[in-house]
Motif scaffolding. Structure first.
Motif, mmCIF file in Angstrom:
data_model
loop_
_atom_site.group_PDB
_atom_site.id
_atom_site.type_symbol
_atom_site.label_atom_id
_atom_site.label_comp_id
_atom_site.label_asym_id
_atom_site.label_seq_id
_atom_site.Cartn_x
_atom_site.Cartn_y
_atom_site.Cartn_z
ATOM 1 N N VAL A 43 0.833 -1.203 0.000
ATOM 2 C CA VAL A 43 0.000 0.000 0.000
ATOM 3 C C VAL A 43 0.868 1.253 0.000
ATOM 4 O O VAL A 43 0.578 2.229 -0.692
ATOM 5 N N SER A 44 1.926 1.271 0.809
ATOM 6 C CA SER A 44 2.822 2.441 0.828
ATOM 7 C C SER A 44 4.190 2.033 1.353
ATOM 8 O O SER A 44 4.323 1.041 2.077
ATOM 9 N N ARG A 45 5.205 2.823 0.976
ATOM 10 C CA ARG A 45 6.561 2.553 1.464
ATOM 11 C C ARG A 45 6.647 2.766 2.976
ATOM 12 O O ARG A 45 7.545 2.253 3.636
ATOM 13 N N ILE B 228 -3.294 6.397 13.932
ATOM 14 C CA ILE B 228 -3.626 7.808 13.666
ATOM 15 C C ILE B 228 -2.759 8.332 12.522
ATOM 16 O O ILE B 228 -1.532 8.171 12.552
ATOM 17 N N GLY B 229 -3.382 8.978 11.572
ATOM 18 C CA GLY B 229 -2.645 9.402 10.372
ATOM 19 C C GLY B 229 -2.361 8.160 9.544
ATOM 20 O O GLY B 229 -1.228 7.886 9.167
ATOM 21 N N ALA B 230 -3.404 7.386 9.302
ATOM 22 C CA ALA B 230 -3.235 6.017 8.805
ATOM 23 C C ALA B 230 -3.145 5.903 7.275
ATOM 24 O O ALA B 230 -2.602 4.922 6.764
ATOM 25 N N ALA B 231 -3.685 6.907 6.568
ATOM 26 C CA ALA B 231 -3.800 6.763 5.105
ATOM 27 C C ALA B 231 -2.427 6.926 4.422
ATOM 28 O O ALA B 231 -1.594 7.680 4.908
ATOM 29 N N PRO B 232 -2.184 6.191 3.337
ATOM 30 C CA PRO B 232 -3.102 5.287 2.629
ATOM 31 C C PRO B 232 -3.210 3.893 3.247
ATOM 32 O O PRO B 232 -4.000 3.090 2.766
ATOM 33 N N GLY B 233 -2.424 3.618 4.318
ATOM 34 C CA GLY B 233 -2.725 2.368 5.026
ATOM 35 C C GLY B 233 -1.598 1.350 5.116
ATOM 36 O O GLY B 233 -1.859 0.183 5.414
ATOM 37 N N GLY B 234 -0.368 1.767 4.881
ATOM 38 C CA GLY B 234 0.764 0.824 4.978
ATOM 39 C C GLY B 234 0.882 0.224 6.381
ATOM 40 O O GLY B 234 1.020 -0.996 6.535
ATOM 41 N N TRP B 235 0.806 1.083 7.389
ATOM 42 C CA TRP B 235 0.931 0.581 8.764
ATOM 43 C C TRP B 235 -0.289 -0.273 9.102
ATOM 44 O O TRP B 235 -0.175 -1.336 9.686
ATOM 45 N N THR B 236 -1.468 0.240 8.735
ATOM 46 C CA THR B 236 -2.697 -0.525 8.989
ATOM 47 C C THR B 236 -2.592 -1.907 8.355
ATOM 48 O O THR B 236 -2.952 -2.913 8.975
ATOM 49 N N VAL C 86 -7.554 6.217 11.663
ATOM 50 C CA VAL C 86 -8.118 7.571 11.617
ATOM 51 C C VAL C 86 -7.303 8.424 10.663
ATOM 52 O O VAL C 86 -6.063 8.534 10.809
ATOM 53 N N ASP C 87 -7.971 9.012 9.685
ATOM 54 C CA ASP C 87 -7.266 9.906 8.755
ATOM 55 C C ASP C 87 -8.324 10.628 7.901
ATOM 56 O O ASP C 87 -9.282 9.989 7.452
ATOM 57 N N PRO C 88 -8.170 11.938 7.695
ATOM 58 C CA PRO C 88 -9.122 12.610 6.801
ATOM 59 C C PRO C 88 -8.905 12.196 5.342
ATOM 60 O O PRO C 88 -9.781 12.414 4.499
ATOM 61 N N LYS D 161 -11.603 10.982 9.451
ATOM 62 C CA LYS D 161 -11.723 12.195 10.255
ATOM 63 C C LYS D 161 -10.354 12.689 10.670
ATOM 64 O O LYS D 161 -9.371 11.931 10.671
ATOM 65 N N ASN D 162 -10.363 13.933 11.130
ATOM 66 C CA ASN D 162 -9.191 14.496 11.774
ATOM 67 C C ASN D 162 -9.058 13.844 13.148
ATOM 68 O O ASN D 162 -10.067 13.621 13.822
ATOM 69 N N ALA D 163 -7.814 13.569 13.568
ATOM 70 C CA ALA D 163 -7.612 12.888 14.861
ATOM 71 C C ALA D 163 -8.117 13.724 16.031
ATOM 72 O O ALA D 163 -8.404 13.181 17.098
ATOM 73 N N GLY D 164 -8.262 15.055 15.818
ATOM 74 C CA GLY D 164 -8.784 15.914 16.881
ATOM 75 C C GLY D 164 -10.293 15.768 17.055
ATOM 76 O O GLY D 164 -10.855 16.256 18.040
ATOM 77 N N CYS E 64 1.217 6.100 15.338
ATOM 78 C CA CYS E 64 0.941 7.410 14.758
ATOM 79 C C CYS E 64 2.069 7.781 13.808
ATOM 80 O O CYS E 64 3.234 7.845 14.213
ATOM 81 N N ASP E 65 1.725 7.975 12.565
ATOM 82 C CA ASP E 65 2.715 8.313 11.543
ATOM 83 C C ASP E 65 2.219 9.550 10.798
ATOM 84 O O ASP E 65 2.217 9.610 9.571
ATOM 85 N N MET E 66 1.784 10.523 11.604
ATOM 86 C CA MET E 66 1.196 11.733 11.037
ATOM 87 C C MET E 66 2.326 12.669 10.617
ATOM 88 O O MET E 66 3.181 12.978 11.434
HETATM 89 C C1 LIG Z 1 2.991 9.823 6.166
HETATM 90 S S1 LIG Z 1 1.266 9.689 5.960
HETATM 91 C C2 LIG Z 1 0.916 8.206 6.824
HETATM 92 C C3 LIG Z 1 1.325 6.969 6.081
HETATM 93 C C4 LIG Z 1 0.766 5.711 6.691
HETATM 94 N N1 LIG Z 1 1.355 5.444 8.003
HETATM 95 C C5 LIG Z 1 0.986 4.506 5.822
HETATM 96 O O1 LIG Z 1 1.650 3.561 6.284
HETATM 97 O O2 LIG Z 1 0.496 4.460 4.681
HETATM 98 C C6 LIG Z 1 0.632 10.917 7.022
HETATM 99 C C7 LIG Z 1 -0.879 10.940 7.155
HETATM 100 O O3 LIG Z 1 -1.208 11.733 8.288
HETATM 101 C C8 LIG Z 1 -2.480 12.273 8.028
HETATM 102 N N2 LIG Z 1 -2.759 13.374 8.961
HETATM 103 C C9 LIG Z 1 -2.174 14.593 9.048
HETATM 104 N N3 LIG Z 1 -2.762 15.329 10.010
HETATM 105 C C10 LIG Z 1 -3.744 14.542 10.558
HETATM 106 C C11 LIG Z 1 -4.703 14.731 11.605
HETATM 107 N N4 LIG Z 1 -4.784 15.871 12.275
HETATM 108 N N5 LIG Z 1 -5.528 13.706 11.911
HETATM 109 C C12 LIG Z 1 -5.460 12.537 11.241
HETATM 110 N N6 LIG Z 1 -4.590 12.305 10.244
HETATM 111 C C13 LIG Z 1 -3.732 13.300 9.904
HETATM 112 C C14 LIG Z 1 -2.389 12.726 6.580
HETATM 113 O O4 LIG Z 1 -3.694 12.851 6.027
HETATM 114 C C15 LIG Z 1 -1.591 11.563 5.965
HETATM 115 O O5 LIG Z 1 -2.447 10.624 5.371
#
Ligand SMILES: C[S@@+](CC[C@H](N)C(=O)[O-])C[C@H]1O[C@@H](n2cnc3c(N)ncnc32)[C@H](O)[C@@H]1O
Length: 343
Positions: A182-184, A209-217, A230-232, A250-253, A267-269
């Motif tokens: 899914v991601s590096r 938290i900050g999960a998209a696009p989902g590599g860690w998930t 959780v990720d917008p 959603k936003n983590a807040g 958390c990889d935000m």
């Molecule tokens: C480096 S990427 C994460 C990569 C992810 N760990 C993976 O393995 O694919 C950072 C993510 O943090 C998210 N992000 C930034 N601020 C955020 C917030 N306040 N709440 C939730 N997610 C947030 C961004 O939308 C982005 O998708």
């Protein structure tokens, strides 16, 4: 006075911080770059075993890898060098007989040699096997023979992977990219798992938290955890619909969870450490006591030690720091490994 020599490696641009950490442990240590910004000779005014013990006790954040230098052989960069290295290896019996041994050879990037580092391993492995009853391996070695080829000198040392802080050559962790990856970013969590000796499969419920696009998930799901991501942003289509995944776009807040609902928070935000740590601090009550957090911290304006200190101040006293480390797969970042404390 005892002086011992090592070669240290860090991520590019972070060697000065690794050197600062070593100098704090051993004032008077001298450094000389072999590869600007990342690989350096270290001359410490102390015995090698004292240095190794101190580095293992208080592992520096930015020192990715260290190898001892116990022998130096002049190089003329022709195939004759290999004969000298073979002679050296023929003298090693008391140190390696009967063990699994990895030859890890590296060279200065710009150096032009008549052979490659891989050629060095190819030349030495059969000698070790036939003459020293050694099992040559790549991973899982009992001992590592480190060979660093610089312009006029080959630096050699024998040590254990543990003493080197990593059993990868130069601490350069090379995972194979999967076809459906899914991601590096996944490599960061894989490396954290290995580096912190953390068995992710022992956890049950993870908050990402900050999960998209989902590599860690995706890694957490592979380890059989239930994951709340959780990720917008958007998660990779291959993950949506997974029975163990709850995705909150959603936003983590803007999310709230029951107390102690999770035993792992990751958390990889990619956000400012200040904002990130405040958000994480608000979510930490949702992690049970003894639970673990793995957090990437962006090093926005360098000053990394200050950043770590301020981030921890925001998270304490809810957590204790188990280790802070700049991983090979971290770029302008480092990774914190934390444990949730009883308040
Ligand atoms: C480096 S990427 C994460 C990569 C992810 N760990 C993976 O393995 O694919 C950072 C993510 O943090 C998210 N992000 C930034 N601020 C955020 C917030 N306040 N709440 C939730 N997610 C947030 C961004 O939308 C982005 O998708």
């Amino acid at each position: 006075m005892n002086v011992s020599r090592f070669i240290g490696s860090s991520n590019f641009g972070f060697a000065q911080y690794a050197q600062e950490e070593i100098r704090r442990l051993f004032p008077g240590t001298k450094f000389r770059y072999l590869e600007p910004g990342e690989v350096f000779l270290i001359d410490v005014p102390a015995r090698a075993d004292e240095v190794t013990a101190a580095l293992l006790e208080q592992e520096p954040i930015f020192l990715r890898h260290i190898q001892p230098v116990q022998h130096e052989i002049p190089l003329d960069k022709t195939a004759d060098d290999l004969m000298r290295l073979i002679e050296f290896v023929q003298e090693l019996r008391p140190f390696v007989a009967g063990e699994k041994v990895a030859v890890q050879a590296r060279k200065v990037k710009a150096g032009k040699f008549a052979y490659t580092p891989f050629g060095v391993k190819d030349a030495l492995d059969p000698i070790l096997q036939q003459e020293q009853s050694v099992e040559p391996v790549v991973r899982g070695a009992d001992k590592i023979i480190s060979v660093y080829l610089s312009d006029g000198t080959c630096y050699l040392g024998i040590s254990t992977p543990h003493e080197n802080l990593s059993d990868w050559n130069g601490g350069m962790v090379r995972y194979r990219k999967e076809e459906e990856q899914v991601s590096r970013a996944k490599f960061k969590l894989l490396e954290a798992e290995e580096r912190f000796n953390l068995d992710l499969s022992q956890f049950h419920n993870a908050l990402d938290i900050g999960a998209a696009p989902g590599g860690w998930t995706s890694l957490l799901l592979e380890r059989n955890l239930s994951v709340t991501a959780v990720d917008p942003g958007h998660m990779h289509a291959s993950l949506l619909g997974h029975p163990n995944l709850t995705f909150l776009q959603k936003n983590a807040g803007d999310v709230k969870f029951e107390e102690r609902a999770f035993d792992l928070l990751v958390c990889d935000m990619s956000w400012s450490p200040k904002q990130m740590s405040k958000l994480v601090a608000e979510l930490l009550p949702a992690v049970e006591t003894g639970g673990v957090a793995v957090i990437t911290v962006k090093l926005m304006h360098k000053k990394p030690f200050q950043t770590v200190k301020e981030t921890l101040q925001n998270l304490e006293p809810q957590v204790v720091l188990l280790q802070a480390k700049q991983l090979f797969h971290n770029r302008e970042e480092l990774t914190l490994y934390l444990m949730k404390e009883e308040l």
